[in-house]
Write a protein that holds these residues in place. Sequence first.
Motif, PDB file in Angstrom:
ATOM      1  N   TYR B 156     -13.851  12.827   7.229  1.00  0.00           N
ATOM      2  CA  TYR B 156     -12.784  13.665   7.808  1.00  0.00           C
ATOM      3  C   TYR B 156     -11.900  12.877   8.774  1.00  0.00           C
ATOM      4  O   TYR B 156     -10.670  12.976   8.728  1.00  0.00           O
ATOM      5  CB  TYR B 156     -13.396  14.886   8.503  1.00  0.00           C
ATOM      6  N   ASP B 157     -12.535  12.100   9.638  1.00  0.00           N
ATOM      7  CA  ASP B 157     -11.748  11.375  10.640  1.00  0.00           C
ATOM      8  C   ASP B 157     -10.766  10.402   9.996  1.00  0.00           C
ATOM      9  O   ASP B 157      -9.670  10.169  10.495  1.00  0.00           O
ATOM     10  CB  ASP B 157     -12.680  10.613  11.597  1.00  0.00           C
ATOM     11  N   LYS B 158     -11.176   9.845   8.888  1.00  0.00           N
ATOM     12  CA  LYS B 158     -10.320   8.837   8.245  1.00  0.00           C
ATOM     13  C   LYS B 158      -9.199   9.455   7.412  1.00  0.00           C
ATOM     14  O   LYS B 158      -8.107   8.893   7.314  1.00  0.00           O
ATOM     15  CB  LYS B 158     -11.190   7.933   7.368  1.00  0.00           C
ATOM     16  N   PHE B 159      -9.485  10.605   6.804  1.00  0.00           N
ATOM     17  CA  PHE B 159      -8.529  11.134   5.825  1.00  0.00           C
ATOM     18  C   PHE B 159      -7.872  12.460   6.212  1.00  0.00           C
ATOM     19  O   PHE B 159      -7.148  13.026   5.403  1.00  0.00           O
ATOM     20  CB  PHE B 159      -9.220  11.311   4.462  1.00  0.00           C
ATOM     21  N   ALA B 160      -8.158  12.931   7.410  1.00  0.00           N
ATOM     22  CA  ALA B 160      -7.639  14.261   7.787  1.00  0.00           C
ATOM     23  C   ALA B 160      -6.130  14.375   7.592  1.00  0.00           C
ATOM     24  O   ALA B 160      -5.614  15.456   7.297  1.00  0.00           O
ATOM     25  CB  ALA B 160      -8.004  14.560   9.237  1.00  0.00           C
ATOM     26  N   ASP B 161      -5.413  13.264   7.735  1.00  0.00           N
ATOM     27  CA  ASP B 161      -3.955  13.316   7.598  1.00  0.00           C
ATOM     28  C   ASP B 161      -3.468  12.921   6.200  1.00  0.00           C
ATOM     29  O   ASP B 161      -2.275  12.914   5.942  1.00  0.00           O
ATOM     30  CB  ASP B 161      -3.311  12.369   8.629  1.00  0.00           C
ATOM     31  N   ASN B 162      -4.399  12.559   5.331  1.00  0.00           N
ATOM     32  CA  ASN B 162      -4.015  12.112   3.987  1.00  0.00           C
ATOM     33  C   ASN B 162      -3.687  13.319   3.115  1.00  0.00           C
ATOM     34  O   ASN B 162      -4.463  14.273   3.041  1.00  0.00           O
ATOM     35  CB  ASN B 162      -5.171  11.313   3.377  1.00  0.00           C
ATOM     36  N   GLU B 163      -2.546  13.253   2.444  1.00  0.00           N
ATOM     37  CA  GLU B 163      -2.112  14.420   1.650  1.00  0.00           C
ATOM     38  C   GLU B 163      -3.076  14.742   0.511  1.00  0.00           C
ATOM     39  O   GLU B 163      -3.140  15.880   0.038  1.00  0.00           O
ATOM     40  CB  GLU B 163      -0.701  14.196   1.098  1.00  0.00           C
ATOM     41  N   TYR B 164      -3.807  13.725   0.041  1.00  0.00           N
ATOM     42  CA  TYR B 164      -4.716  13.977  -1.072  1.00  0.00           C
ATOM     43  C   TYR B 164      -6.078  14.483  -0.624  1.00  0.00           C
ATOM     44  O   TYR B 164      -6.915  14.824  -1.445  1.00  0.00           O
ATOM     45  CB  TYR B 164      -4.905  12.700  -1.905  1.00  0.00           C
ATOM     46  N   TYR B 165      -6.311  14.484   0.660  1.00  0.00           N
ATOM     47  CA  TYR B 165      -7.588  14.991   1.147  1.00  0.00           C
ATOM     48  C   TYR B 165      -7.423  16.438   1.608  1.00  0.00           C
ATOM     49  O   TYR B 165      -6.642  16.721   2.517  1.00  0.00           O
ATOM     50  CB  TYR B 165      -8.122  14.116   2.283  1.00  0.00           C
ATOM     51  N   LEU B 166      -8.178  17.329   0.983  1.00  0.00           N
ATOM     52  CA  LEU B 166      -8.013  18.755   1.259  1.00  0.00           C
ATOM     53  C   LEU B 166      -8.982  19.284   2.302  1.00  0.00           C
ATOM     54  O   LEU B 166      -8.870  20.424   2.721  1.00  0.00           O
ATOM     55  CB  LEU B 166      -8.198  19.559  -0.037  1.00  0.00           C
ATOM     56  N   GLY B 167      -9.950  18.461   2.696  1.00  0.00           N
ATOM     57  CA  GLY B 167     -10.951  18.949   3.648  1.00  0.00           C
ATOM     58  C   GLY B 167     -11.936  19.865   2.962  1.00  0.00           C
ATOM     59  O   GLY B 167     -12.269  19.674   1.787  1.00  0.00           O
ATOM     60  N   GLY B 168     -12.369  20.894   3.663  1.00  0.00           N
ATOM     61  CA  GLY B 168     -13.352  21.817   3.105  1.00  0.00           C
ATOM     62  C   GLY B 168     -13.948  22.633   4.220  1.00  0.00           C
ATOM     63  O   GLY B 168     -13.336  22.774   5.281  1.00  0.00           O
ATOM     64  N   GLY B 329       0.272  22.745  -0.731  1.00  0.00           N
ATOM     65  CA  GLY B 329      -0.871  22.213   0.006  1.00  0.00           C
ATOM     66  C   GLY B 329      -0.843  22.515   1.489  1.00  0.00           C
ATOM     67  O   GLY B 329      -1.894  22.557   2.138  1.00  0.00           O
ATOM     68  N   ASP B 330       0.354  22.742   2.041  1.00  0.00           N
ATOM     69  CA  ASP B 330       0.450  23.020   3.480  1.00  0.00           C
ATOM     70  C   ASP B 330      -0.326  24.276   3.863  1.00  0.00           C
ATOM     71  O   ASP B 330      -0.813  24.394   4.990  1.00  0.00           O
ATOM     72  CB  ASP B 330       1.918  23.191   3.897  1.00  0.00           C
ATOM     73  N   GLY B 335      -3.178  22.999  11.071  1.00  0.00           N
ATOM     74  CA  GLY B 335      -2.288  22.288  11.986  1.00  0.00           C
ATOM     75  C   GLY B 335      -1.875  20.926  11.447  1.00  0.00           C
ATOM     76  O   GLY B 335      -1.807  19.953  12.195  1.00  0.00           O
ATOM     77  N   GLY B 336      -1.641  20.871  10.153  1.00  0.00           N
ATOM     78  CA  GLY B 336      -1.212  19.622   9.527  1.00  0.00           C
ATOM     79  C   GLY B 336      -2.368  18.746   9.081  1.00  0.00           C
ATOM     80  O   GLY B 336      -2.186  17.789   8.330  1.00  0.00           O
ATOM     81  N   GLU B 383       2.110  34.791   1.869  1.00  0.00           N
ATOM     82  CA  GLU B 383       1.734  34.681   3.283  1.00  0.00           C
ATOM     83  C   GLU B 383       0.467  33.855   3.472  1.00  0.00           C
ATOM     84  O   GLU B 383      -0.016  33.685   4.597  1.00  0.00           O
ATOM     85  CB  GLU B 383       1.492  36.086   3.860  1.00  0.00           C
ATOM     86  N   ALA B 384      -0.114  33.366   2.373  1.00  0.00           N
ATOM     87  CA  ALA B 384      -1.387  32.639   2.482  1.00  0.00           C
ATOM     88  C   ALA B 384      -1.244  31.439   3.397  1.00  0.00           C
ATOM     89  O   ALA B 384      -0.239  30.722   3.361  1.00  0.00           O
ATOM     90  CB  ALA B 384      -1.842  32.189   1.098  1.00  0.00           C
ATOM     91  N   SER B 385      -2.260  31.235   4.226  1.00  0.00           N
ATOM     92  CA  SER B 385      -2.246  30.098   5.153  1.00  0.00           C
ATOM     93  C   SER B 385      -3.689  29.718   5.471  1.00  0.00           C
ATOM     94  O   SER B 385      -4.633  30.325   4.944  1.00  0.00           O
ATOM     95  CB  SER B 385      -1.520  30.486   6.440  1.00  0.00           C
ATOM     96  N   TYR B 386      -3.820  28.775   6.379  1.00  0.00           N
ATOM     97  CA  TYR B 386      -5.169  28.353   6.786  1.00  0.00           C
ATOM     98  C   TYR B 386      -5.937  29.545   7.359  1.00  0.00           C
ATOM     99  O   TYR B 386      -7.147  29.685   7.132  1.00  0.00           O
ATOM    100  CB  TYR B 386      -5.060  27.237   7.821  1.00  0.00           C
ATOM    101  N   ALA B 387      -5.221  30.402   8.064  1.00  0.00           N
ATOM    102  CA  ALA B 387      -5.867  31.584   8.652  1.00  0.00           C
ATOM    103  C   ALA B 387      -6.453  32.485   7.565  1.00  0.00           C
ATOM    104  O   ALA B 387      -7.484  33.130   7.760  1.00  0.00           O
ATOM    105  CB  ALA B 387      -4.854  32.360   9.493  1.00  0.00           C
ATOM    106  N   THR B 388      -5.818  32.502   6.405  1.00  0.00           N
ATOM    107  CA  THR B 388      -6.338  33.322   5.307  1.00  0.00           C
ATOM    108  C   THR B 388      -7.682  32.769   4.823  1.00  0.00           C
ATOM    109  O   THR B 388      -8.597  33.526   4.504  1.00  0.00           O
ATOM    110  CB  THR B 388      -5.332  33.350   4.125  1.00  0.00           C
ATOM    111  N   PHE B 389      -7.767  31.447   4.774  1.00  0.00           N
ATOM    112  CA  PHE B 389      -9.048  30.833   4.380  1.00  0.00           C
ATOM    113  C   PHE B 389     -10.143  31.236   5.369  1.00  0.00           C
ATOM    114  O   PHE B 389     -11.254  31.569   4.971  1.00  0.00           O
ATOM    115  CB  PHE B 389      -8.916  29.303   4.341  1.00  0.00           C
ATOM    116  N   GLU B 390      -9.801  31.201   6.651  1.00  0.00           N
ATOM    117  CA  GLU B 390     -10.798  31.576   7.666  1.00  0.00           C
ATOM    118  C   GLU B 390     -11.186  33.041   7.505  1.00  0.00           C
ATOM    119  O   GLU B 390     -12.354  33.404   7.628  1.00  0.00           O
ATOM    120  CB  GLU B 390     -10.235  31.326   9.062  1.00  0.00           C
ATOM    121  N   GLU B 391     -10.162  33.846   7.212  1.00  0.00           N
ATOM    122  CA  GLU B 391     -10.400  35.278   7.061  1.00  0.00           C
ATOM    123  C   GLU B 391     -11.320  35.560   5.868  1.00  0.00           C
ATOM    124  O   GLU B 391     -12.208  36.406   5.936  1.00  0.00           O
ATOM    125  CB  GLU B 391      -9.028  35.944   6.835  1.00  0.00           C
TER     126      GLU B 391
END
Lengths: 333, 404
Positions: B156-168, B329-330, B335-336, B383-391
């Motif tokens: 995560y620390d290395k790729f958090a800003d990489n567009e191809y890394y989606l996290g999880g 992807g945004d 928060g980016g 309206e989908a966003s990161y908050a929707t994933f949390e929800e």
Amino acid sequence: MDKSIVIDETNSKSSKINYSTIISKLSPYAGLVLSIVVFQILTGGKLLTISNLQSLTNQVIITALVAIGAVYVFGIGCFDMSLGSLVCLGSVVGGMVAIATGNIFFAFLVCMIIPIAAGIIKGIFASYVEVPFFIFTIVLGMVINAFVLVILGKETTLYLENAVTPIKTFNFTEMTVINVLVLGGFYLLCLFLFNYTGLGIRVKMLGGNYDAAKQTGMNITKIKITAFLVSALGVGLAAFLILIRVRTVGYSTAVSTGNDVMVALVLGGMPISGGPRTKISAGIIGAATITVLNSGLAIMGLSTGTIQICRGIVFLAVVLVASFSYRTKMLPR
Amino acid sequence: MKKKLLALVLSAVMVFSMTACSSKSAEESTTTATPTEVAAEDAAATQAPGTSVVTLDKSWPTEKVLIGFECFDTTDDQFLAIQKYYEYLEQYFNFDVMYSESIASAEDELKFIENCASAGAKAVIGYYNVSGAEAVQLCADKGMYYWGGADKAIIYDKFADNEYYLGGYDGGNADYDSGYAMAKALIDQGCEKLVYTSGGRDFGIDFFIDRSEGFYAAVEEAKASNPNIEVIYDVSGWPGTDAFTADQTKVCDMEFDGLACSTTAAVWFQPLSTVGKINTVKMATMGSVGDLYKDFVEGGIVTALVYENEEVQFGGAIPAILNAVAGNGDANRNGGKAANYKVDRWIVTSADQYNAIYDKHSAGEYFVTAEEVAKCIVNFNPEASYATFEEVYSAKTLAAAVGQ
């Protein structure tokens, strides 16, 4: 192709073409070509794209390097089952050195020295100890695996990223170039040693009939140790390439390499009992075939079970073809 | 010679027929109308008004999205459950999953990723990751998205800003908490003499170490109020090995009333039955909700099960990938940065909870439905966003899903 293979001169009435021998001789090449053609069609042309060719090169390299070197060892009739473990040991110790020093050259030296030292030990053992060699290598492989666990301690995985100074990362294309150069160089070296020095013929004689080879006055110990040293070069290069490409090594590194090498040699048309049919091309042809097969089946998106069944059937078919020219009545060895 | 040739021909026929049949069945699954597709259409009709841009009838994305999936054991219960859940989602969204064979090493992992790229995959789900950051880097080099590893700093620390890394999802101290929860569950049920199976802790495997630390921390805490509580034996290593079996034999001769397993409790059922202790020892284990533990949970033998619900833990990969592939992807990003929403493991402590999960899954239903997945996808919900994933995912605790 050697005409003596094609023409069965033992038939006193007339020269007769021995089709079994021809099929058997050509089967490894035909198998590779057939695999490529079939999977190129079945994958809708995805197999031979530039990108996948690079991937195939990266995937074939480890098995090919170890298999080409192993031709010498299997050729003299020594069934070596410790090859994968040695690749693992070389990578892990090389990784430790790289992390501790941040110097990739030191890591390379360690990756090479460890298999070479092990090769000398194996050569001496094979020469002087009257124990079935494959038993020795099974035990050696287990000891090496245990040793890797011990030296890893509480670290299950080593990451080159943790090196004291950053170690250069090679991107996909750079790695492909390195792989091609290393594989090509090692193949040519082995080919030269096997076909243009006396080593190859001695290896074949030793694997074909130990007693007869001994009667010729050749230095058996020297041949055996040389064979293991050449094999060790392949193992060392494989260990180093795994290290710089994967940059992550641990207990499971190269876990399937030993089996892949044996399958590759059989697919390449070489009997793993060694002897006169030993050939350097078996290592690279077999490794290429198994890689194309694995890659093609994976790209097709078949289920895991189907992939394994297809792979098994293909292997059996190749072994069957290779057996066409086996002599059913052997001279006592 | 003729027999050998015949055998060869038969082999070729077998290979071709197997590969051909596989392709055919794959095609059939995408073209034949099935009852489940009818259900999908029904589901589409019941969507929340005003949020749907396209329908949930597998017509979106227009071009089928191929996703690679890395796994460590293709026979594992959890893997099979995830596979089933993805098959459920495939009835509503136009994607297909290409599963790896059991990945044994970092080289195997990279090979699989390369094969995914060659097959035209758009993304890889890192259900298992052995090569750390290298897998993500290779995906990025190949232009594929990577989902997973948000709780691993090395990734995560290395790729958090990489567009191809989606996290999880980020499990936080999930393994420590799991060990703690197992000990606490047994102690709360009155167990005093405990046995712990520590799995790969002594081989330095991080998550086993964390589980062990959590377990022993809970035991130490409980000792303050009840000094009789103690761990009488610690079984190390892997089930099936000689050392493990020898330890099992030794433990079966001991007097104990609680057993916590950081691997699986299933390997203890037979030995404890043989020595007549199966009904006197309470068990806590890591595991999945399925047939394996059902009878033992209902019988009060397995009294705590730490469970990673497949749809909550791993289901979020699908909307994240589909968003990214569609150019949205945004909506996945925090928060980016790549997603790292919190998801808890479920600690199942009663037969009622177990059966609620079991029955729902047996009926082909899930705690995160296709409609909820669609809520996270911009093409269905602008309206989908990161908050929707949390929800959808973070809020789905065991209590919220089935009640305590």
